[in-house]
Design a protein around this motif. Structure first.
Motif, PDB file in Angstrom:
ATOM      1  N   LEU A 238     -50.593 -30.274 -63.885  1.00 45.33           N
ATOM      2  CA  LEU A 238     -50.418 -29.119 -64.709  1.00 45.33           C
ATOM      3  C   LEU A 238     -49.019 -29.306 -64.448  1.00 45.33           C
ATOM      4  O   LEU A 238     -47.677 -28.669 -66.002  1.00 45.33           O
ATOM      5  N   GLU A 239     -48.098 -29.803 -63.587  1.00 42.97           N
ATOM      6  CA  GLU A 239     -46.647 -29.614 -63.776  1.00 42.97           C
ATOM      7  C   GLU A 239     -46.029 -30.627 -64.605  1.00 42.97           C
ATOM      8  O   GLU A 239     -46.300 -31.657 -65.076  1.00 42.97           O
ATOM      9  N   GLY A 240     -45.061 -29.772 -65.554  1.00 47.23           N
ATOM     10  CA  GLY A 240     -44.717 -30.503 -66.527  1.00 47.23           C
ATOM     11  C   GLY A 240     -45.068 -29.924 -68.365  1.00 47.23           C
ATOM     12  O   GLY A 240     -44.579 -30.452 -69.114  1.00 47.23           O
ATOM     13  N   ALA A 241     -46.764 -29.622 -67.740  1.00 46.12           N
ATOM     14  CA  ALA A 241     -47.285 -29.498 -69.088  1.00 46.12           C
ATOM     15  C   ALA A 241     -46.440 -28.649 -69.861  1.00 46.12           C
ATOM     16  O   ALA A 241     -45.750 -27.740 -70.471  1.00 46.12           O
ATOM     17  N   HIS A 242     -46.996 -28.953 -71.832  1.00 39.88           N
ATOM     18  CA  HIS A 242     -46.531 -28.167 -72.389  1.00 39.88           C
ATOM     19  C   HIS A 242     -47.537 -27.174 -72.504  1.00 39.88           C
ATOM     20  O   HIS A 242     -48.552 -27.053 -71.419  1.00 39.88           O
ATOM     21  N   ALA A 243     -46.749 -26.014 -73.336  1.00 37.10           N
ATOM     22  CA  ALA A 243     -47.844 -24.398 -73.180  1.00 37.10           C
ATOM     23  C   ALA A 243     -48.010 -24.408 -74.882  1.00 37.10           C
ATOM     24  O   ALA A 243     -47.255 -24.342 -75.374  1.00 37.10           O
ATOM     25  N   TYR A 244     -48.767 -23.767 -75.430  1.00 30.07           N
ATOM     26  CA  TYR A 244     -49.388 -23.494 -76.281  1.00 30.07           C
ATOM     27  C   TYR A 244     -49.441 -22.908 -76.971  1.00 30.07           C
ATOM     28  O   TYR A 244     -50.130 -21.670 -76.128  1.00 30.07           O
ATOM     29  N   ALA A 245     -49.686 -22.794 -77.701  1.00 35.70           N
ATOM     30  CA  ALA A 245     -50.379 -21.212 -78.136  1.00 35.70           C
ATOM     31  C   ALA A 245     -51.744 -21.253 -78.948  1.00 35.70           C
ATOM     32  O   ALA A 245     -51.786 -21.879 -80.044  1.00 35.70           O
ATOM     33  N   ASP A 246     -52.235 -20.760 -78.949  1.00 32.71           N
ATOM     34  CA  ASP A 246     -53.816 -20.975 -79.567  1.00 32.71           C
ATOM     35  C   ASP A 246     -54.064 -22.778 -78.735  1.00 32.71           C
ATOM     36  O   ASP A 246     -53.771 -23.440 -78.675  1.00 32.71           O
ATOM     37  N   HIS A 247     -55.339 -22.784 -78.949  1.00 31.58           N
ATOM     38  CA  HIS A 247     -56.370 -23.453 -78.441  1.00 31.58           C
ATOM     39  C   HIS A 247     -56.297 -24.224 -79.628  1.00 31.58           C
ATOM     40  O   HIS A 247     -56.202 -23.818 -80.966  1.00 31.58           O
ATOM     41  N   SER A 248     -56.489 -25.695 -80.350  1.00 28.86           N
ATOM     42  CA  SER A 248     -56.777 -26.803 -81.098  1.00 28.86           C
ATOM     43  C   SER A 248     -57.540 -26.245 -81.862  1.00 28.86           C
ATOM     44  O   SER A 248     -58.863 -25.752 -81.511  1.00 28.86           O
ATOM     45  N   ARG A 249     -57.280 -26.263 -83.696  1.00 27.05           N
ATOM     46  CA  ARG A 249     -58.631 -25.733 -84.441  1.00 27.05           C
ATOM     47  C   ARG A 249     -60.345 -26.392 -83.624  1.00 27.05           C
ATOM     48  O   ARG A 249     -61.251 -26.149 -84.102  1.00 27.05           O
ATOM     49  N   GLU A 250     -60.251 -27.894 -83.571  1.00 29.80           N
ATOM     50  CA  GLU A 250     -61.287 -28.513 -83.275  1.00 29.80           C
ATOM     51  C   GLU A 250     -61.629 -28.434 -81.580  1.00 29.80           C
ATOM     52  O   GLU A 250     -60.247 -28.960 -80.903  1.00 29.80           O
TER      53      GLU A 250
ATOM     54  N   ARG B 269     -45.066 -27.684 -83.372  1.00 31.25           N
ATOM     55  CA  ARG B 269     -44.421 -26.563 -83.810  1.00 31.25           C
ATOM     56  C   ARG B 269     -45.725 -25.009 -83.174  1.00 31.25           C
ATOM     57  O   ARG B 269     -45.647 -23.580 -83.143  1.00 31.25           O
ATOM     58  N   ASP B 270     -46.538 -25.982 -82.035  1.00 39.71           N
ATOM     59  CA  ASP B 270     -47.359 -25.598 -81.430  1.00 39.71           C
ATOM     60  C   ASP B 270     -46.952 -25.082 -80.211  1.00 39.71           C
ATOM     61  O   ASP B 270     -47.574 -23.849 -79.825  1.00 39.71           O
ATOM     62  N   VAL B 271     -45.924 -25.683 -79.520  1.00 39.29           N
ATOM     63  CA  VAL B 271     -45.660 -25.836 -78.042  1.00 39.29           C
ATOM     64  C   VAL B 271     -44.740 -24.646 -78.157  1.00 39.29           C
ATOM     65  O   VAL B 271     -43.670 -24.021 -78.834  1.00 39.29           O
ATOM     66  N   VAL B 272     -45.023 -23.490 -77.377  1.00 37.64           N
ATOM     67  CA  VAL B 272     -44.010 -22.227 -76.579  1.00 37.64           C
ATOM     68  C   VAL B 272     -43.454 -22.309 -75.492  1.00 37.64           C
ATOM     69  O   VAL B 272     -42.658 -21.491 -75.012  1.00 37.64           O
ATOM     70  N   GLY B 273     -43.590 -23.262 -74.443  1.00 40.45           N
ATOM     71  CA  GLY B 273     -42.998 -23.200 -73.391  1.00 40.45           C
ATOM     72  C   GLY B 273     -43.890 -25.010 -72.389  1.00 40.45           C
ATOM     73  O   GLY B 273     -43.659 -25.423 -73.259  1.00 40.45           O
ATOM     74  N   PHE B 274     -43.179 -24.490 -71.421  1.00 41.36           N
ATOM     75  CA  PHE B 274     -43.233 -25.707 -70.167  1.00 41.36           C
ATOM     76  C   PHE B 274     -44.462 -24.684 -68.901  1.00 41.36           C
ATOM     77  O   PHE B 274     -43.613 -23.377 -69.052  1.00 41.36           O
ATOM     78  N   TYR B 275     -44.943 -25.717 -67.892  1.00 38.39           N
ATOM     79  CA  TYR B 275     -45.377 -25.518 -66.559  1.00 38.39           C
ATOM     80  C   TYR B 275     -44.655 -25.239 -65.533  1.00 38.39           C
ATOM     81  O   TYR B 275     -44.489 -27.391 -65.774  1.00 38.39           O
ATOM     82  N   HIS B 276     -44.422 -24.711 -64.332  1.00 35.20           N
ATOM     83  CA  HIS B 276     -44.075 -25.674 -63.748  1.00 35.20           C
ATOM     84  C   HIS B 276     -44.011 -25.385 -62.288  1.00 35.20           C
ATOM     85  O   HIS B 276     -44.770 -23.569 -62.565  1.00 35.20           O
ATOM     86  N   ASP B 277     -43.788 -25.396 -61.037  1.00 32.96           N
ATOM     87  CA  ASP B 277     -43.589 -24.990 -59.947  1.00 32.96           C
ATOM     88  C   ASP B 277     -45.053 -24.375 -59.200  1.00 32.96           C
ATOM     89  O   ASP B 277     -45.654 -23.140 -59.102  1.00 32.96           O
ATOM     90  N   THR B 278     -45.820 -25.783 -60.190  1.00 31.53           N
ATOM     91  CA  THR B 278     -47.502 -25.081 -60.268  1.00 31.53           C
ATOM     92  C   THR B 278     -48.024 -24.816 -59.012  1.00 31.53           C
ATOM     93  O   THR B 278     -47.437 -25.744 -57.998  1.00 31.53           O
TER      94      THR B 278
ATOM     95  N   LEU C  24     -55.588 -33.593 -68.260  1.00 31.33           N
ATOM     96  CA  LEU C  24     -55.540 -32.021 -68.941  1.00 31.33           C
ATOM     97  C   LEU C  24     -55.345 -31.915 -70.416  1.00 31.33           C
ATOM     98  O   LEU C  24     -54.018 -32.554 -70.503  1.00 31.33           O
ATOM     99  N   ASN C  25     -56.282 -32.125 -70.767  1.00 30.00           N
ATOM    100  CA  ASN C  25     -55.473 -31.746 -72.509  1.00 30.00           C
ATOM    101  C   ASN C  25     -54.319 -30.970 -73.134  1.00 30.00           C
ATOM    102  O   ASN C  25     -53.230 -31.174 -73.719  1.00 30.00           O
ATOM    103  N   SER C  26     -54.586 -30.262 -72.957  1.00 33.13           N
ATOM    104  CA  SER C  26     -53.778 -28.632 -72.734  1.00 33.13           C
ATOM    105  C   SER C  26     -53.812 -27.612 -71.607  1.00 33.13           C
ATOM    106  O   SER C  26     -54.817 -27.490 -71.615  1.00 33.13           O
ATOM    107  N   CYS C  27     -52.749 -26.589 -71.875  1.00 28.23           N
ATOM    108  CA  CYS C  27     -53.419 -24.942 -71.404  1.00 28.23           C
ATOM    109  C   CYS C  27     -52.543 -24.479 -71.993  1.00 28.23           C
ATOM    110  O   CYS C  27     -51.615 -24.580 -72.281  1.00 28.23           O
ATOM    111  N   ASP C  28     -53.558 -22.959 -72.555  1.00 25.30           N
ATOM    112  CA  ASP C  28     -52.917 -22.699 -73.990  1.00 25.30           C
ATOM    113  C   ASP C  28     -53.143 -21.180 -73.152  1.00 25.30           C
ATOM    114  O   ASP C  28     -53.688 -20.773 -73.028  1.00 25.30           O
ATOM    115  N   VAL C  29     -51.816 -20.774 -74.596  1.00 26.04           N
ATOM    116  CA  VAL C  29     -51.988 -18.876 -74.083  1.00 26.04           C
ATOM    117  C   VAL C  29     -53.112 -18.682 -75.493  1.00 26.04           C
ATOM    118  O   VAL C  29     -53.200 -19.035 -76.586  1.00 26.04           O
ATOM    119  N   VAL C  30     -54.163 -18.194 -74.755  1.00 24.47           N
ATOM    120  CA  VAL C  30     -55.091 -17.465 -76.089  1.00 24.47           C
ATOM    121  C   VAL C  30     -55.839 -15.787 -75.606  1.00 24.47           C
ATOM    122  O   VAL C  30     -55.019 -15.087 -74.783  1.00 24.47           O
TER     123      VAL C  30
END
Length: 687
Positions: free
Chosen positions: A63-75, A85-94, A163-169
């Protein structure tokens, strides 16, 4: 520095345990916002996955340094790169936090939200203010392996690969949620509805009020007040004072954490004093202190094993990085079956020369006087991914048997050979997880036509669509494989080594034959018509493979329309042919010029489709085009419990079954799946 909190992927609601706001200001205004979040909670998620501490630690590392996305991928199965356009931030200090008193652990991280995603920050601030943090959560999308625990009807995670993604849902199911806000802009409010601890007055660059969170033990340096009669202090100087106070508070936190961890540790006082001298009076990360304490425990345990320290309880410490006797024996089994063994961990470990030596090493019964599954006297702890149902007994968890150790190595070999077998069919089908053997129904809703024009002051008209359903039922496939007492006594290692390889090939070929059977068998599908039919506009009669017939197939797929008569504009991505047409397919798709053209015309099919060669197809007059399943439904293959790989099980009870009647231990291979054509528009056949 982060601190573990003892409070209660996707689902469990997490309440705010610390509602304070800590402003982080410096000489240059920091952009963006940060929130401390729990990414995933250990234990069982609402989706039935069980995460242990090892899985959580793997997730924390990825997770360290991974992108943060809004919502999961559609598929759900889409692992393509997400849009910027889906990127809203990133994760650090995991950080991974182990649970207390048998409770599951969790993975925490700091979510930095970009300024451009101010809408998300606004939502998070408001849900904290309303004390409703459960309205927003975190959800991980992982690529991993699991094994099905039939007794609890759960899927226990055995490995995390990516880790494919970690999303805000809005609806997490594995405990992901907000813990507390770390910093934000000057106009935000606290979660309890009060005003912000710091409000910057833009008109005169002064701070109207300055307050900081307090600890149980505060120093007098943490309190600075400004009397109205004092000479005004510049904003820059106030920020410097604030930074110094913040560092003082962090230093107190570090000292308190150091003393707490040393009091909990079983290290002797001289070692504690040495650790205290290294960390007292300076800032440090929790992980740094954890590494120091672990290293000290490892050293004491090593001294105990060498006989230099006795009677202090270090004999029971499991030192990370040390190889147990059980692991060495398992590695020797692995090497015996031709598996690669980690030389950096096990050194030049010698594989067992034969199956009889391996049996005698584990059981001590070199002549097989007892039952084949005689228990080992070594006190070996079962380890590795092979965990057959019914093997572990609550009465005896400290022994391993020959059947288990051999089965573990055979299972590793089986999966290695199975995954190495070509599976190009996965490129043009949809792979999914199904819960059971009940009939699976995939409803196909009809399409809408053009939207109607709505005149002023006129009600909207309702649209109705028909629907149909593609159905299938999963089936169980498998066989029993016996290993006799005679084979062990005769030391028939070569025969036993072939078992996992042959099982892997049989499993992979059976599955591939099932998938390609939809193309070659041309079954009747959901609409009562064969998959390839003139009425479906996906069948070309008397059309041998050529550049011209390929172009006709492409055009036919482009012209496919939905139930409302609207063209879909589908593009084929794959050309599927039997081995007899392999070279012709390569010529048609990789030649720069049209093969056989007198005018040396450019070949428009160059690189247009990717050839797939299937040995399961035998009709040399047939070839197929398939679209990308991420663009249109094609064929669905569902695996029961999400178990994509075949599973291997043991029957080794000495008082029952063939082990009792015939001196045979039996391995069972099982593979459960089914499938159906979901939409004919993404498939085309020429012949």
């Amino acid at each position: 520095m982060s601190h573990p909190a003892r409070d209660p992927r996707e689902g469990q609601h997490i309440t705010i345990t610390d509602a304070r706001i800590v402003e982080r200001l410096s000489d240059s205004q920091e952009s963006g916002h940060a929130v401390r979040v729990t990414v995933i909670q250990g234990g069982r998620s609402k989706n039935g996955y069980v995460y242990d501490d090892a899985a959580l630690q793997s997730i924390a590392a990825l997770l360290e340094g991974a992108h943060a996305y809004a919502d999961h991928s559609r598929e759900e199965a889409d692992i393509r790169p997400r849009s910027v356009r889906d990127v809203v931030g990133f994760y650090h200090d995991t950080a991974f936090h182990a649970g207390a008193d048998g409770e599951p652990g969790r993975v925490d991280a700091t979510l930095h939200i970009f300024e451009a995603a101010g809408w998300l920050w606004s939502i998070m601030s408001e849900v904290c203010q309303l004390e409703r943090p459960e309205l927003i959560g975190l959800s991980v999308d992982l690529l991993g392996s699991w094994q099905v625990n039939e007794s609890t009807n759960s899927r226990e995670i055995t490995a995390i690969h990516a880790l494919n993604s970690c999303d805000v849902v809005t609806r997490p199911s594995a405990g992901g949620g907000i813990r507390h806000i770390l910093h934000h802009d000057s106009t935000s409010t606290m979660p309890n509805g009060g005003s912000s601890p710091m409000a910057e007055q833009q008109s005169n660059d002064e701070l109207s009020q300055l307050r900081l969170p307090h600890l149980e033990q505060e120093s007098s340096r943490a309190h600075h007040t400004f009397e109205p009669s004092q000479k005004p202090i510049s904003l820059k100087e106030q920020r410097r004072q604030l930074e110094r106070m913040r560092q003082d508070i962090q230093l107190q936190q570090c000292d308190l954490e150091l003393e707490r961890r040393l009091q909990e540790s079983i290290l002797p006082e001289p070692i504690k004093a040495q650790v205290r001298g290294r960390f007292k009076g300076r800032l440090f990360e929790e992980s740094e202190l954890e590494l120091e304490l672990t290293s000290a425990l490892d050293l004491m345990a090593q001294l105990t094993r060498d006989g230099l320290v006795r009677g202090h309880g270090y004999e029971k410490i499991q030192v990370s990085g040390m190889v147990s006797e059980a692991q060495k024996v398992q590695a020797a089994f692995d090497a015996m079956l031709g598996l690669e063994v980690d030389a950096t961990r096990f050194g030049n470990i010698r594989p067992f020369s034969g199956i009889r030596e391996a049996y005698g090493r584990v059981t001590g019964d070199n002549h097989l006087r007892g039952g084949i599954s005689a228990q080992s006297q070594l006190g070996l702890l079962p380890s590795g991914p092979f965990a057959p149902t019914g093997y572990v007994s609550e009465a005896d968890l400290s022994t391993a048997n020959f059947a288990f150790l051999l089965g573990s190595s055979m299972n590793k070999r089986l999966l290695k050979d199975y995954q190495a077998w070509p599976a190009d069919w996965q490129k043009f089908v949809m792979v999914t997880s199904i819960k059971d053997f009940k009939q699976q129904s995939r409803v196909r809703m009809g399409a809408f036509g053009n939207l109607a024009i709505v005149p002023e002051d006129t009600p909207y008209q309702a649209l109705s669509t028909g629907d149909s359903a593609a159905v299938y039922v999963a089936q169980k496939r498998g066989n029993l494989v016996p290993i006799t007492r005679e084979a062990i006594i005769n030391d028939d290692l070569q025969a036993i080594r072939q078992i996992p390889a042959k099982l892997a090939i049989a499993s992979a070929y059976t599955l591939a034959e099932f998938v390609y059977g939809f193309l070659s068998g041309n079954p009747v599908i959901y609409d009562g018509v064969n998959l390839f039919a003139a009425g479906h506009n996906n069948l070309a009669a008397s059309a041998p493979l050529s550049t011209a017939t390929l172009q006709s197939g492409v055009t036919a797929m482009r012209e496919q329309s939905n139930s409302a008569g609207k063209r879909l504009g589908l593009r084929p991505r794959f050309l599927i042919v039997p081995p007899e047409l392999e070279w012709l397919a390569m010529i048609q798709t990789r030649s720069a010029n049209i093969p056989g053209s007198n005018n040396n015309d450019i070949n428009p099919m160059l690189g247009y489709v990717q050839p797939i060669i299937s040995p399961q197809l035998s009709n040399t007059g047939q070839w197929f085009l398939a679209a990308d399943p991420r663009e249109v439904d094609t064929i669905e293959i569902g695996f029961v419990g999400g178990q994509v790989n075949p599973a291997l099980f043991i029957q080794d009870q000495p008082t029952s079954g063939q082990n009792f009647t015939q001196d045979v231990i039996t391995y069972k291979i099982r593979h459960e799946y089914g499938g159906a054509v979901v939409d004919y528009r993404g498939l085309y056949r020429g012949n």
